[in-house]
Design an enzyme around this catalytic site. Structure first.
Site, PDB file in Angstrom:
ATOM      1  N   MET A  58       7.661   1.829   2.813  1.00  0.00           N
ATOM      2  CA  MET A  58       8.365   1.140   1.744  1.00  0.00           C
ATOM      3  C   MET A  58       9.344   2.039   0.988  1.00  0.00           C
ATOM      4  O   MET A  58      10.414   1.584   0.599  1.00  0.00           O
ATOM      5  CB  MET A  58       7.363   0.576   0.723  1.00  0.00           C
ATOM      6  CG  MET A  58       6.488  -0.526   1.246  1.00  0.00           C
ATOM      7  SD  MET A  58       7.336  -2.106   1.107  1.00  0.00           S
ATOM      8  CE  MET A  58       6.092  -3.212   1.777  1.00  0.00           C
ATOM      9  N   ASP A 346      10.807  -4.361   1.882  1.00  0.00           N
ATOM     10  CA  ASP A 346      10.328  -2.983   1.779  1.00  0.00           C
ATOM     11  C   ASP A 346      10.802  -2.277   0.513  1.00  0.00           C
ATOM     12  O   ASP A 346      11.836  -1.619   0.496  1.00  0.00           O
ATOM     13  CB  ASP A 346      10.759  -2.218   3.023  1.00  0.00           C
ATOM     14  CG  ASP A 346      10.266  -2.934   4.259  1.00  0.00           C
ATOM     15  OD1 ASP A 346       9.045  -3.061   4.393  1.00  0.00           O
ATOM     16  OD2 ASP A 346      11.093  -3.412   5.045  1.00  0.00           O
ATOM     17  N   THR A 347       9.993  -2.393  -0.527  1.00  0.00           N
ATOM     18  CA  THR A 347      10.288  -1.829  -1.832  1.00  0.00           C
ATOM     19  C   THR A 347       8.967  -1.657  -2.567  1.00  0.00           C
ATOM     20  O   THR A 347       8.033  -2.415  -2.332  1.00  0.00           O
ATOM     21  CB  THR A 347      11.197  -2.788  -2.640  1.00  0.00           C
ATOM     22  OG1 THR A 347      12.435  -2.969  -1.957  1.00  0.00           O
ATOM     23  CG2 THR A 347      11.492  -2.263  -4.029  1.00  0.00           C
ATOM     24  N   VAL A 348       8.886  -0.675  -3.462  1.00  0.00           N
ATOM     25  CA  VAL A 348       7.735  -0.591  -4.353  1.00  0.00           C
ATOM     26  C   VAL A 348       8.216  -0.715  -5.793  1.00  0.00           C
ATOM     27  O   VAL A 348       9.363  -0.408  -6.119  1.00  0.00           O
ATOM     28  CB  VAL A 348       6.928   0.711  -4.172  1.00  0.00           C
ATOM     29  CG1 VAL A 348       6.374   0.805  -2.763  1.00  0.00           C
ATOM     30  CG2 VAL A 348       7.750   1.940  -4.529  1.00  0.00           C
ATOM     31  N   MET A 428       9.036  -7.497  -5.951  1.00  0.00           N
ATOM     32  CA  MET A 428       9.570  -6.863  -4.747  1.00  0.00           C
ATOM     33  C   MET A 428       9.901  -7.917  -3.701  1.00  0.00           C
ATOM     34  O   MET A 428       9.515  -9.075  -3.812  1.00  0.00           O
ATOM     35  CB  MET A 428       8.528  -5.897  -4.185  1.00  0.00           C
ATOM     36  CG  MET A 428       8.189  -4.755  -5.132  1.00  0.00           C
ATOM     37  SD  MET A 428       6.581  -4.003  -4.753  1.00  0.00           S
ATOM     38  CE  MET A 428       5.479  -5.102  -5.634  1.00  0.00           C
TER      39      MET A 428
END
Length: 524
Positions: A58, A346-348, A428
């Site tokens: 991520m 795909d990120t936090v 997200m």
């Protein structure tokens, strides 16, 4: 209160401080920083850097971040743009001549200069208490000792793993696709973080670490130069805001897409959303149509603010009214042009509120799963593919160009009400995020949901001619949406993930965390 006979999560309540994020180790580290006397900025940075070890598919130090925060006792929200620029030699024309209609996702051409490390160093120095060495120590330890990979991480890995190649395979998949509980270690990143802790951002953007990244990019055909890394600086920003049903939504300005969420809510304000069934077809239809129109405006208007003059139009009441008039409650409108970036997740996100009620809303990403799939040889730094957020359309304000920042999907959020900070939050999920912000705010204001219930509620997302509907919707809702003309599909994975901390008027902190992720809210 939720029905305690049914599975679910209760809100987390605390008085002194709280963190909500997508992995419990990061939440624990953030709360530990608060208990040691650090503030919300310290805690958010420490937790965010660790997320790059816990969720390497991520995010990581080869990526970008955006940050919103307030000073203790202040309702003024401040922002920091921790996103990087294309290398000075980037050339959209060269990609067009090579036959590309879009920036190739898994190419060195998609790699912009990583901006997060500079942002963390600057924000720690200017707004933290504990110092960078203390903040990076937990991530260094876990990178060396290893982290057992959690369920959602493992669910993502088979889809994203094929992106990896060359040095990246050795660092991230030395034994093939891992299983739940497999130990992930990143000793090279631990050494890079140790150097950053000692010498600050220059240890990343110059010297051996930068040379390692540059060598990997050159090997992959990149045009990046040492001066592109050495010259990187983040930018303090003035956030944008818009009101919906008595609450003010605060968003980071372009090159992020936060204005799209404000535009969506401005469009929805022309309809009596509160009169609808929160899980009914009519609401899903209105949101889907508003999203198509708002995202079309985004694709035309949002770009690096140094190269675009029309971004402010996204907040125009007249634009919202004109777009709302195009929505037919009884049938779909034609899909907007394709998004300038592919659908991804795909990120936090991490949010922290401390004892003094400083609130930080921080989002941090390498864009698609495992970014561009390119990692440096010695330190194993995985490089983002944020350059895929550019368009190759000649003359477009978001056309790829040397020194430009691409349109970004990641957006931290903050709610303000009655002259005080009410709630830092984030949703997200790549391009879904403006829809997620608008739906979260609507859940709170139109339907009176608490933060955890608002996060738990099923999600829908209109994208690329499809209406993605999570399995939480009833069969009759699906049929009604098909009858309206939607092409309804069930996504293979849940849509996005969210975290939030409500600062209640009675002084209690109330945290919500998305069960679609591995994380939690923790307080003390």
């Amino acid at each position: 209160m939720r029905d305690l006979h049914l599975p679910g999560r209760s809100p987390v309540l605390a008085l002194n401080g709280m963190c909500a994020t997508s992995h419990p180790l990061a939440a624990q580290v953030a709360v530990d920083m608060l208990a040691r006397g650090g503030n919300a900025m310290d805690a958010a940075i420490a937790g965010a850097v660790l997320l790059g070890i816990c969720e390497p598919q991520m995010t990581g130090i080869g990526g970008d971040c955006f940050v919103l925060w307030n000073a203790p006792g202040s309702a003024e929200v401040r922002g920091y743009n921790g996103s990087g620029r294309a290398p000075s030699a980037a050339d959209a024309g060269a990609l067009r001549r090579a036959g590309h209609a879009a920036v190739p996702l898994g190419s060195a051409a998609a790699v912009t200069i990583p901006g997060a490390v500079e942002a963390f160093c600057t924000l720690s120095a200017q707004h933290g208490r504990l110092g960078l060495d203390a903040l990076l120590a937990p991530a260094i330890r876990y990178a060396e000792e290893g982290v057992p990979l959690a369920a959602r991480v493992i669910d993502d890995w088979p889809r994203s793993g094929p992106t990896l190649r060359g040095h990246a395979i050795r660092h991230y998949m030395p034994n093939g696709t891992p299983r739940a509980g497999s130990i992930f270690r990143a000793p090279g990143q631990a050494e890079a973080l140790r150097r950053i802790a000692r010498n600050g951002a220059s240890a990343f953007y110059e010297g051996e670490v930068a040379e390692d990244m540059l060598a990997a990019l050159a090997e992959a055909g990149g045009v990046h130069r040492a001066e592109d890394f050495a010259g990187h600086r983040g930018t303090p920003t003035t956030p944008l805001s818009g009101e919906y049903s008595g609450v003010e939504l605060v968003e980071h300005p372009p090159n992020g897409q936060g204005a799209t969420a404000i535009l969506m809510l401005n469009i929805l304000s022309h309809f009596d959303v509160a009169a609808l069934d929160p899980l009914g077809a009519e609401r899903v239809h209105l949101e889907a149509e508003a999203a198509k129109l708002a995202y079309d405006a985004r694709n035309r208007l949002i770009a690096d603010p140094d190269h675009a003059a029309r971004g402010a139009r996204m907040l125009s009441p007249e634009l919202a009214a004109d777009l709302a008039a195009l929505i037919d409650p009884n049938r779909v409108i034609a899909a907007a042009p394709p998004l300038t970036e592919a659908l991804h997740r795909d990120t936090v996100y991490i949010t922290v509120v401390d004892r003094d009620r400083m609130a930080v809303s921080l989002i941090y990403s390498i864009f698609h799963g495992f970014g561009a799939g390119i990692a440096s040889e010695k330190f194993g730094i995985l490089l983002q593919n944020r350059g895929a957020g550019f368009t190759l359309e000649p003359g477009h304000p978001n056309e790829m160009g040397g020194g430009k920042r691409p349109m970004h999907t990641i957006i931290p959020g903050m709610l303000r009400e009655d002259g005080r900070i009410k709630m830092p939050f984030g949703v997200m999920g790549g391009s879904y995020q403006p829809t997620g912000h608008a739906r979260f705010v609507s859940n709170l204001r139109d339907f009176g949901m608490d933060p955890q219930t608002a996060i738990d509620a099923p999600r829908a997302y209109a994208c690329d001619g499809k209406l993605r509907l999570e399995r939480g919707y009833a069969p009759e809702v699906r049929r009604a949406l098909v009858d309206l003309g939607h092409d309804v599909v069930t996504p293979d994975e849940p849509i996005g993930g969210a975290q939030a901390i409500l600062i209640r008027a009675d002084g209690v902190l109330e945290g919500g965390s998305d069960p679609r992720k591995d994380g939690c809210a923790l307080g003390y």
